[in-house]
Design a protein around this motif. Structure first.
Motif, PDB file in Angstrom:
ATOM      1  N   ASN A 189       6.409  -2.658  21.348  1.00  0.00           N
ATOM      2  CA  ASN A 189       6.656  -3.944  21.990  1.00  0.00           C
ATOM      3  C   ASN A 189       5.927  -5.027  21.191  1.00  0.00           C
ATOM      4  N   VAL A 190       6.659  -5.640  20.256  1.00  0.00           N
ATOM      5  CA  VAL A 190       6.056  -6.630  19.369  1.00  0.00           C
ATOM      6  C   VAL A 190       5.587  -7.856  20.151  1.00  0.00           C
ATOM      7  N   GLY A 191       6.374  -8.282  21.131  1.00  0.00           N
ATOM      8  CA  GLY A 191       6.001  -9.452  21.920  1.00  0.00           C
ATOM      9  C   GLY A 191       4.677  -9.277  22.624  1.00  0.00           C
ATOM     10  N   ARG A 192       4.457  -8.087  23.180  1.00  0.00           N
ATOM     11  CA  ARG A 192       3.198  -7.845  23.877  1.00  0.00           C
ATOM     12  C   ARG A 192       2.026  -7.804  22.900  1.00  0.00           C
ATOM     13  N   LEU A 193       2.249  -7.240  21.696  1.00  0.00           N
ATOM     14  CA  LEU A 193       1.194  -7.210  20.692  1.00  0.00           C
ATOM     15  C   LEU A 193       0.777  -8.616  20.288  1.00  0.00           C
ATOM     16  N   LEU A 194       1.765  -9.496  20.073  1.00  0.00           N
ATOM     17  CA  LEU A 194       1.444 -10.867  19.690  1.00  0.00           C
ATOM     18  C   LEU A 194       0.747 -11.604  20.822  1.00  0.00           C
ATOM     19  N   GLU A 195       1.137 -11.317  22.058  1.00  0.00           N
ATOM     20  CA  GLU A 195       0.507 -11.966  23.207  1.00  0.00           C
ATOM     21  C   GLU A 195      -0.947 -11.536  23.342  1.00  0.00           C
ATOM     22  N   GLU A 196      -1.202 -10.242  23.141  1.00  0.00           N
ATOM     23  CA  GLU A 196      -2.577  -9.740  23.228  1.00  0.00           C
ATOM     24  C   GLU A 196      -3.429 -10.294  22.094  1.00  0.00           C
ATOM     25  N   GLY A 197      -2.795 -10.567  20.943  1.00  0.00           N
ATOM     26  CA  GLY A 197      -3.553 -11.084  19.807  1.00  0.00           C
ATOM     27  C   GLY A 197      -4.046 -12.501  19.994  1.00  0.00           C
ATOM     28  N   GLY A 198      -3.511 -13.216  20.986  1.00  0.00           N
ATOM     29  CA  GLY A 198      -3.947 -14.591  21.227  1.00  0.00           C
ATOM     30  C   GLY A 198      -5.227 -14.700  22.036  1.00  0.00           C
ATOM     31  N   GLU A 199      -5.822 -13.566  22.419  1.00  0.00           N
ATOM     32  CA  GLU A 199      -7.042 -13.573  23.211  1.00  0.00           C
ATOM     33  C   GLU A 199      -8.251 -13.351  22.307  1.00  0.00           C
ATOM     34  N   TYR A 200      -9.271 -14.209  22.450  1.00  0.00           N
ATOM     35  CA  TYR A 200     -10.470 -14.143  21.619  1.00  0.00           C
ATOM     36  C   TYR A 200     -11.711 -14.079  22.505  1.00  0.00           C
ATOM     37  N   LYS A 201     -12.693 -13.295  22.059  1.00  0.00           N
ATOM     38  CA  LYS A 201     -13.958 -13.225  22.781  1.00  0.00           C
ATOM     39  C   LYS A 201     -14.795 -14.474  22.515  1.00  0.00           C
ATOM     40  N   GLU A 202     -14.767 -14.975  21.274  1.00  0.00           N
ATOM     41  CA  GLU A 202     -15.530 -16.171  20.932  1.00  0.00           C
ATOM     42  C   GLU A 202     -14.783 -17.410  21.414  1.00  0.00           C
ATOM     43  N   ASP A 203     -15.506 -18.339  22.003  1.00  0.00           N
ATOM     44  CA  ASP A 203     -14.884 -19.534  22.568  1.00  0.00           C
ATOM     45  C   ASP A 203     -15.771 -20.745  22.283  1.00  0.00           C
ATOM     46  N   PHE A 204     -15.138 -21.895  22.055  1.00  0.00           N
ATOM     47  CA  PHE A 204     -15.898 -23.106  21.768  1.00  0.00           C
ATOM     48  C   PHE A 204     -16.692 -23.591  22.979  1.00  0.00           C
ATOM     49  N   SER A 205     -16.393 -23.077  24.149  1.00  0.00           N
ATOM     50  CA  SER A 205     -17.175 -23.462  25.327  1.00  0.00           C
ATOM     51  C   SER A 205     -18.610 -22.943  25.236  1.00  0.00           C
ATOM     52  N   ASP A 206     -18.857 -21.972  24.339  1.00  0.00           N
ATOM     53  CA  ASP A 206     -20.214 -21.448  24.163  1.00  0.00           C
ATOM     54  C   ASP A 206     -21.073 -22.354  23.295  1.00  0.00           C
ATOM     55  N   VAL A 207     -20.459 -23.318  22.619  1.00  0.00           N
ATOM     56  CA  VAL A 207     -21.181 -24.178  21.678  1.00  0.00           C
ATOM     57  C   VAL A 207     -21.702 -25.402  22.411  1.00  0.00           C
ATOM     58  N   LYS A 208     -23.016 -25.602  22.392  1.00  0.00           N
ATOM     59  CA  LYS A 208     -23.634 -26.777  23.004  1.00  0.00           C
ATOM     60  C   LYS A 208     -23.800 -27.879  21.955  1.00  0.00           C
ATOM     61  N   GLY A 209     -23.459 -29.099  22.344  1.00  0.00           N
ATOM     62  CA  GLY A 209     -23.593 -30.218  21.419  1.00  0.00           C
ATOM     63  C   GLY A 209     -22.576 -30.132  20.289  1.00  0.00           C
ATOM     64  N   LEU A 240     -19.999 -21.733  14.788  1.00  0.00           N
ATOM     65  CA  LEU A 240     -18.817 -22.588  14.828  1.00  0.00           C
ATOM     66  C   LEU A 240     -17.679 -21.979  14.014  1.00  0.00           C
ATOM     67  N   ALA A 241     -18.006 -21.459  12.839  1.00  0.00           N
ATOM     68  CA  ALA A 241     -16.964 -20.906  11.967  1.00  0.00           C
ATOM     69  C   ALA A 241     -16.267 -19.720  12.615  1.00  0.00           C
ATOM     70  N   ARG A 242     -17.009 -18.878  13.298  1.00  0.00           N
ATOM     71  CA  ARG A 242     -16.408 -17.688  13.902  1.00  0.00           C
ATOM     72  C   ARG A 242     -15.461 -18.037  15.050  1.00  0.00           C
ATOM     73  N   ARG A 243     -15.535 -19.239  15.544  1.00  0.00           N
ATOM     74  CA  ARG A 243     -14.642 -19.658  16.628  1.00  0.00           C
ATOM     75  C   ARG A 243     -13.423 -20.425  16.133  1.00  0.00           C
ATOM     76  N   ILE A 244     -13.300 -20.603  14.835  1.00  0.00           N
ATOM     77  CA  ILE A 244     -12.142 -21.323  14.298  1.00  0.00           C
ATOM     78  C   ILE A 244     -10.830 -20.623  14.637  1.00  0.00           C
ATOM     79  N   PRO A 245     -10.699 -19.291  14.476  1.00  0.00           N
ATOM     80  CA  PRO A 245      -9.413 -18.658  14.822  1.00  0.00           C
ATOM     81  C   PRO A 245      -8.978 -18.886  16.260  1.00  0.00           C
ATOM     82  N   SER A 246      -9.921 -19.130  17.159  1.00  0.00           N
ATOM     83  CA  SER A 246      -9.563 -19.290  18.571  1.00  0.00           C
ATOM     84  C   SER A 246      -8.861 -20.608  18.855  1.00  0.00           C
TER      85      SER A 246
END
Length: 520
Positions: A189-209, A240-246
């Motif tokens: 199921n290619v669609g499901r694989l691409l959908e799951e790939g859009g989820e990231y553990k790193e998020d810009f909400s973790d960055v202060k300032g 910051l760099a590690r959150r660019i893909p997100s």
């Protein structure tokens, strides 16, 4: 494999009664060491699977004979060709001895099959590199079925229009060929694989300032621009760099397919399936130029190709060897890498977003209001001189990353803007660019040529005067001039403006930190 593409190899076998006690076994057709060693693997695997090889001289020809054969993926088709020559494969009803298959293969019932796999000594099949390009080759050649080891099945099944059969061992393949217990093709199921790939553990909400830096990263992602972050140790450059893909747009199926081909050839697929999220590669500064660009014998993709359609992060940029940094100039400009060897030339795709980080001086605290810098002007000049002007000209955005203040770090405002919110704005800007460049074979502002910059970055009189003053005061090069226009076009797209305005030009100029006599 030739680069990230496959070439079809036909295995021919000729046997004759041995003229001596020790039968001869020869493999011809420019085999490398791994292919030549398959002779011993074949003998052991056939014997351990219950097939008693006759005492016969064997010649295996790998056609076309003028193409070098590499790797262990030819084990399975060589074993099947041997078994066919020894009469172990069944003929369909009504076939006469000496008749050939539909395409002259000489083996019945498998004229529309492509086989690939490495044999273990007990006859089991081990995975090989390049299963996805091989499946694409099968579809291109009109072959309807591909037999691969089980660990490669998910990767090969991404290709539509063919049937992928996952094999555990050689006897299982023999049963299929002889008409017994043919399994159902593997489905993905290619669609499901691409959908799951859009989820990231790193998020810009973790960055202060760091609001100015996050804005610069948003602009960089919206236009596909390269970015250099300059700041003291601990200011959050790597975070910051590690959150660019997100905040980058999700991979399209075509992008995911090409990215998976690169990782399949390199043998770096994690789950054996589709690369569904944008790659993030962060090589250490001790890497060689071959490790970064690609090379070896046979040539393998380097880090720039493994970052294809993703992010290449180079931390401590001045610490990389000069030759390594200069080798980045071709992929940054052309989007691909060409590796030339004697009698062979291979091209690997390398269209990535470069995110780099560096300290402002060797100790890292130049111009820091809280820490004293102990570097002399000569040391600072030598440190920054490691980055050549042509390389810096290819980096669109230079941004300062100051230390985060205590009030921002421990503030009561809580979590800041999420990556999803930033990505939404980035995708809207990308959609405007895709519509603008329809038919131009590019999809982002950073890829514009000089002709396209002149066409899509028209300036008003006020904008021209502002840019002219900046060019004179900062002694900018012609390439830096085009970079500013590209970044300004992206800022305008983020604002939803059709025309570039003075505010967009002004912000784009602010992203040329190193051109503003930073170390004066």
């Amino acid at each position: 494999m030739v680069g990230i593409d496959s070439t079809l190899v036909e295995v021919e076998v000729d046997t004759a009664p041995a003229a001596r006690i020790n039968a001869q076994f020869s493999t011809v057709g420019l085999p490398d060491a791994a292919v030549r060693e398959s002779r011993e693997r074949l003998r052991a695997a056939l014997r351990n699977c219950g097939y008693d090889p006759p005492n016969a001289d064997v010649v295996i020809n790998l056609a076309p004979a003028d193409v070098r054969k590499e790797g262990s993926g030819l084990d399975l088709p060589m074993a099947l060709a041997l078994l066919g020559a020894w009469g172990a494969l069944s003929r369909p009803r009504g076939a006469q001895a000496g008749e050939e298959g539909a395409n002259g293969a000489g083996i019945y019932g498998i004229s529309d099959y492509l086989f690939v796999g490495e044999l273990a000594l007990d006859g089991s099949l081990r995975p090989v590199r390049g299963a996805l390009p091989i499946a694409l080759l099968a579809r291109e050649k009109g072959l309807s079925k591909v037999v691969v080891p089980r660990d490669n099945a998910g990767e090969a099944a991404v290709v539509t229009g063919i049937e992928v059969l996952a094999a555990k061992n050689l006897p299982e393949v023999m049963d299929w060929i002889n008409g017994r217990a043919v399994p159902a093709p593997v489905k993905v199921n290619v669609g499901r694989l691409l959908e799951e790939g859009g989820e990231y553990k790193e998020d810009f909400s973790d960055v202060k300032g760091q609001h100015a830096v996050k804005r610069a990263l948003e602009v960089a992602c919206a236009g596909g621009h390269n970015i250099l972050m300059i700041g003291p140790p601990g200011s959050g450059k790597t975070m910051l760099a590690r959150r660019i893909p997100s905040i980058l747009p999700a991979l399209s199926f075509e992008e995911a397919l090409e990215t998976t081909k690169v990782h399949s050839v390199a043998g770096t697929l994690d789950n054996g399936g589709l690369v569904s999220r944008r790659p993030f590669r962060a090589p250490h500064h001790t890497i060689s130029d071959a490790g970064l660009i690609g090379g070896g014998s046979p040539p393998r993709p380097g880090e720039v190709s493994l970052a294809h359609f993703g992010v290449l992060f180079l931390d401590e940029l001045p610490e990389f060897p000069h030759a390594v940094l200069e080798s980045l100039r071709q992929p940054l400009e052309d989007g691909h890498v060409t590796i030339v060897r004697v009698g062979n030339s291979v091209r690997f795709p390398a269209r990535f977003m470069l995110a780099a980080a560096m300290n402002p001086c060797p100790c890292g605290y130049f111009n820091d209001p809280a820490r004293e810098c102990h570097c002399t002007p000569t040391q600072i000049q030598r440190y920054t001189a490691r980055l050549s002007g042509p390389l810096l000209d290819r980096i669109d955005i230079h941004i300062d990353v100051p230390m985060v203040k205590y009030q921002e770090l421990r503030g009561s405002s809580g979590r800041t803007e999420t990556s999803a919110a930033i990505r939404e704005r980035v995708m809207q800007a990308r959609e405007r660019q895709i519509a603008r460049f329809r038919g131009e074979k590019i999809y982002a502002n950073a890829q514009m040529t000089t002709r396209q910059v002149a066409m899509y970055c028209e300036l008003s009189t006020d904008c021209s005067r502002l840019l002219e003053r900046a060019m004179e005061r900062m002694a900018l090069s012609a390439r830096a001039h085009d970079r500013i226009l590209k970044v300004a076009r992206t800022i305008a797209d983020l604002s939803g403006c059709e025309q570039i305005e003075p505010a967009h030009i002004s912000e784009a100029i602010q992203y040329r930190t190193l051109d503003r006599t930073y170390w004066a």
